[in-house]
Design an enzyme around this catalytic site. Structure first.
Site, PDB file in Angstrom:
ATOM      1  N   ASP A  67      20.210  26.981  54.279  1.00  0.00           N
ATOM      2  CA  ASP A  67      19.836  28.098  53.400  1.00  0.00           C
ATOM      3  C   ASP A  67      18.351  28.438  53.508  1.00  0.00           C
ATOM      4  OD1 ASP A  67      18.967  25.747  52.255  1.00  0.00           O
ATOM      5  OD2 ASP A  67      20.081  25.961  50.390  1.00  0.00           O
ATOM      6  N   ASN A 136      23.591  21.051  39.189  1.00  0.00           N
ATOM      7  CA  ASN A 136      24.799  21.765  38.747  1.00  0.00           C
ATOM      8  C   ASN A 136      25.921  21.701  39.792  1.00  0.00           C
ATOM      9  OD1 ASN A 136      23.856  23.433  40.731  1.00  0.00           O
ATOM     10  ND2 ASN A 136      23.440  25.194  39.425  1.00  0.00           N
ATOM     11  N   HIS A 138      25.598  22.373  43.026  1.00  0.00           N
ATOM     12  CA  HIS A 138      25.523  23.304  44.159  1.00  0.00           C
ATOM     13  C   HIS A 138      25.262  22.570  45.470  1.00  0.00           C
ATOM     14  CE1 HIS A 138      20.939  24.068  43.488  1.00  0.00           C
ATOM     15  NE2 HIS A 138      21.049  23.424  44.608  1.00  0.00           N
ATOM     16  N   GLU A 143      25.979  28.355  44.344  1.00  0.00           N
ATOM     17  CA  GLU A 143      25.913  28.044  42.921  1.00  0.00           C
ATOM     18  C   GLU A 143      27.327  28.023  42.329  1.00  0.00           C
ATOM     19  OE1 GLU A 143      23.257  26.972  41.836  1.00  0.00           O
ATOM     20  OE2 GLU A 143      21.553  28.338  41.895  1.00  0.00           O
TER      21      GLU A 143
HETATM   22  N1  LIG Z   1      18.996  24.609  48.320  1.00  0.00           N
HETATM   23  C1  LIG Z   1      18.549  23.279  48.063  1.00  0.00           C
HETATM   24  C2  LIG Z   1      19.732  22.334  48.179  1.00  0.00           C
HETATM   25  O1  LIG Z   1      20.180  22.328  49.525  1.00  0.00           O
HETATM   26  C3  LIG Z   1      19.341  20.948  47.721  1.00  0.00           C
HETATM   27  O2  LIG Z   1      20.421  20.068  47.890  1.00  0.00           O
HETATM   28  C4  LIG Z   1      18.919  20.992  46.276  1.00  0.00           C
HETATM   29  C5  LIG Z   1      18.578  19.632  45.698  1.00  0.00           C
HETATM   30  O3  LIG Z   1      17.266  19.275  46.019  1.00  0.00           O
HETATM   31  P1  LIG Z   1      16.611  17.865  45.788  1.00  0.00           P
HETATM   32  O4  LIG Z   1      17.038  17.025  46.934  1.00  0.00           O
HETATM   33  O5  LIG Z   1      15.139  18.137  45.812  1.00  0.00           O
HETATM   34  O6  LIG Z   1      17.086  17.355  44.487  1.00  0.00           O
HETATM   35  O7  LIG Z   1      17.772  21.829  46.202  1.00  0.00           O
HETATM   36  C6  LIG Z   1      17.864  23.154  46.703  1.00  0.00           C
HETATM   37  O8  LIG Z   1      18.431  23.961  45.735  1.00  0.00           O
END
Ligand SMILES: N[C@@H]1[C@@H](O)[C@H](O)[C@@H](COP(=O)(O)O)O[C@@H]1O
Length: 263
Positions: A67, A136, A138, A143
């Protein structure tokens, strides 16, 4: 779903990195699906070390990131392209031309999403997809309410995700509320999926992913449908699962069987 519960985030990173090291040993021209966020950073550090020690090479690798923020150019320090350059690509022998991140600055994002899917297909599909998870549930920027068969597209971020990621942006800095993300269907097409989660703040999302219903309300629950998905999580992220001892027992039995077959 294979569930691997380990003591802490360091063990999670090491276990995850070994899956990628094995994959590259077996298939040096693998197509890797990569992720951003803080969770995969230590895994990338292990891969950088393994590359420097010449255990693995990225020379023949093609990569596709999950993404990107819509509205940020790849040179923006908060863009995921910038993150990947800093955290991995600039430290290994990968050919940058073979690394793909959805174009956050695309003039026509809708066409860019179609093009991204076409490039994944032309590369032969993703061999192994790395995932983190949002609080959440995702995955990528899919989402809650994302279609379980969705493809790469523009997605609006929830307030929860914007708030969670606000820590990366300066107070007066523009923070995008739109993204381009691979769809859940795109992720499910990967031949193997490895999801990493650490920390207590991921425990609810992990509970919903593993023991909850298959539902668009928890996008990661779609992994219940995947033939070859492994969740590598620490004790804290596993803390709300109903029977961690059983999951650990299954994994120990798996390992015993593999060791016997390897003889
Ligand atoms: N788009 C990314 C996700 O791909 C990732 O998994 C999430 C959790 O991030 P973290 O690993 O910092 O908790 O953050 C973002 O929203």
């Amino acid at each position: 779903m294979q569930i691997v519960i380990l003591k802490n985030s360091a063990e999670v990173a090491e276990y995850g990195a070994n899956i990628f090291i094995k994959q590259l040993g077996k298939k040096p021209d693998s197509v890797l699906g990569l992720a951003t966020g803080s969770t995969p950073v230590s895994l990338y550090q292990s891969l950088i070390r393994a590359n420097k020690e010449q255990l693995i090479s990225f020379k023949e690798v093609t990569s596709f990131n999950l993404d990107e923020y819509l509205g940020l150019e790849g040179t923006h320090p908060q863009s995921y392209r910038y993150f990947m350059n800093q955290q991995l690509f600039e430290h290994v022998d990968i050919n940058k031309a073979n690394t793909h991140v959805p174009p956050g600055d695309a003039e026509n994002p809708i066409e860019a999403c179609v093009g991204y899917e076409e490039r994944i297909e032309a590369a032969g599909g993703i061999d192994i997809q790395l995932l983190g998870i949002g609080r959440n549930g995702h995955i990528g920027f899919n989402e809650p309410s994302s279609g379980l068969m969705s493809r790469t597209r523009v997605k609006t971020l929830t307030k929860a995700t914007i708030d969670d990621n606000a820590r990366f942006f300066a107070e007066d800095e523009y923070q995008p509320h739109l993204s381009i993300t691979m769809g859940i269907g795109t992720i499910l097409d990967a031949r193997k999926v490895v999801l990493l989660a650490t920390g207590e703040n991921k425990a609810d999302a992990i509970l919903a992913t593993v023991e909850g219903a298959l539902t668009a309300a928890c996008p990661a629950s779609a992994l219940q449908l995947h033939k070859n998905a492994v969740l590598v999580i620490d004790e804290a992220a596993a803390s709300k699962l109903s029977d961690c001892d059983f999951y650990k027992h299954i994994e120990a039995e798996n390992q015993k069987l593999l060791a016997r077959l390897a003889k």
